[in-house]
Design an enzyme around this catalytic site. Structure first.
Site, PDB file in Angstrom:
ATOM      1  N   HIS A   1      -7.570  -5.668  -0.423  1.00  0.00           N
ATOM      2  CA  HIS A   1      -6.382  -4.845  -0.205  1.00  0.00           C
ATOM      3  C   HIS A   1      -5.456  -5.406   0.867  1.00  0.00           C
ATOM      4  O   HIS A   1      -4.247  -5.158   0.816  1.00  0.00           O
ATOM      5  CB  HIS A   1      -6.814  -3.421   0.155  1.00  0.00           C
ATOM      6  CG  HIS A   1      -5.679  -2.443   0.182  1.00  0.00           C
ATOM      7  ND1 HIS A   1      -4.912  -2.160  -0.930  1.00  0.00           N
ATOM      8  CD2 HIS A   1      -5.165  -1.675   1.196  1.00  0.00           C
ATOM      9  CE1 HIS A   1      -3.997  -1.268  -0.617  1.00  0.00           C
ATOM     10  NE2 HIS A   1      -4.120  -0.963   0.662  1.00  0.00           N
TER      11      HIS A   1
ATOM     12  N   SER B   1       0.849  -1.200   0.000  1.00  0.00           N
ATOM     13  CA  SER B   1       0.000   0.000   0.000  1.00  0.00           C
ATOM     14  C   SER B   1       0.885   1.251   0.000  1.00  0.00           C
ATOM     15  O   SER B   1       1.657   1.444  -0.933  1.00  0.00           O
ATOM     16  CB  SER B   1      -0.951  -0.045   1.196  1.00  0.00           C
ATOM     17  OG  SER B   1      -1.979   0.920   1.065  1.00  0.00           O
TER      18      SER B   1
ATOM     19  N   GLU C   1      -9.799  -5.308  -5.209  1.00  0.00           N
ATOM     20  CA  GLU C   1      -9.470  -3.938  -4.833  1.00  0.00           C
ATOM     21  C   GLU C   1     -10.140  -2.959  -5.799  1.00  0.00           C
ATOM     22  O   GLU C   1     -10.699  -3.360  -6.834  1.00  0.00           O
ATOM     23  CB  GLU C   1      -7.951  -3.734  -4.862  1.00  0.00           C
ATOM     24  CG  GLU C   1      -7.196  -4.597  -3.868  1.00  0.00           C
ATOM     25  CD  GLU C   1      -5.747  -4.181  -3.735  1.00  0.00           C
ATOM     26  OE1 GLU C   1      -5.499  -3.090  -3.201  1.00  0.00           O
ATOM     27  OE2 GLU C   1      -4.868  -4.953  -4.160  1.00  0.00           O
TER      28      GLU C   1
END
Length: 274
Positions: free
Chosen positions: A254, A157, A219
């Site tokens: 995610h 991320s 995602e």
């Protein structure tokens, strides 16, 4: 800056915990180091640096331990795994990671915060990169039998964003780069503006770095298309100087994408593309 050992224990591997005391207490780091029990190779152990160490250190070190048991099949070698974490036991430290992992940004260029309110302080990626390069890596080289020619940086991320920023600005600092669901969207994809200078810097690197990108199919669409398009772009522009892989994990979101792809990413960065 002071670095002190506060804990050491042995289970499957020897694990040390260090605290980096900065002048500002709120900017201390917790460094977790897992070392294999078998004797190191003559050149030292490969090393994997794991961002968001509170969340992902144990996952990466367990995966490396399992994969390296059959290195003849996986090409994954037993490695020293280093978690760059923050004091405390929470998986994530939102304010700290926003500052450490994001390149400088003009606040007006940032999208609205998805949960409302203001974004945390950000733009400290250069300071964090200098800490890793000039303080942490030299210190750990003096403490552990580390192979200087086999070093991997893992980030997820915002940590994936930082991993790309480190590659683009310092392509010779690590041998391999793993960016899982990287936040390329940050600051209107400003990190991509580093690509052109990166290609020139890559000419001066005397080895061929490896970059593994991944995302989960569940995602948001841009979290999948951004790294996928980047992989295609880099393969076209720097194929002879950079090995690039991309994997979309079907059915993963995610966070679940990390355990779903870490084995594949370690194999890729170890030289096995399967």
């Amino acid at each position: 800056m002071e670095i002190r050992l506060i804990k050491s224990h042995e289970e499957k591997r020897k694990i040390d915990e260090w605290i980096v005391d900065e002048k500002e207490p709120d900017y201390s780091y917790r460094i977790l180091v897992s070392q294999p029990k078998e004797p190191p190779p003559p050149s030292g152990y490969p090393v994997i640096y794991v961002l968001d160490g509170n969340a992902f250190f144990h996952l990466v070190e367990e995966t490396n331990g399992l994969q390296s048991r059959r290195s003849d099949k996986t090409a994954v070698q037993a490695a020293i795994v280093i978690g760059i974490a923050y004091p405390g036991e929470k998986y994530f430290a939102p304010d700290r990671r926003f500052f450490d992992f994001t390149p400088p940004a003009v606040s007006n260029d940032l999208p609205p915060h998805p949960r409302g309110g203001e974004w945390p302080e950000n733009g400290g990626a250069d300071l964090f990169l200098n800490f890793i390069k000039n303080d942490l890596k030299p210190f750990l080289r003096n403490q552990y039998p580390i192979c200087v020619s086999s070093q991997t940086l893992f980030g997820h991320s915002l940590g994936g964003l930082f991993t790309l920023y480190a590659l683009f600005t310092n392509p010779g600092l690590f041998t391999n780069y793993i960016a899982t669901s990287p936040s390329i969207w940050w600051n209107n994809q400003a990190v991509l503006s580093e690509r052109h200078a990166f290609l020139e810097k890559l000419e001066k690197v005397n080895f061929k770095p490896r970059l593994f990108l991944s995302a989960g199919s569940e995602e948001k669409e841009y979290m999948v298309t951004d790294p996928k398009e980047l992989a295609v772009d880099l393969q076209r522009a720097a194929n002879s100087r950079l090995s690039v892989g991309f994997f979309e994990a079907e059915g993963e979101n995610h966070l679940s994408v990390v355990p779903a792809t870490i084995s594949r990413s370690l194999r890729f960065t170890s030289g096995s593309d399967s």
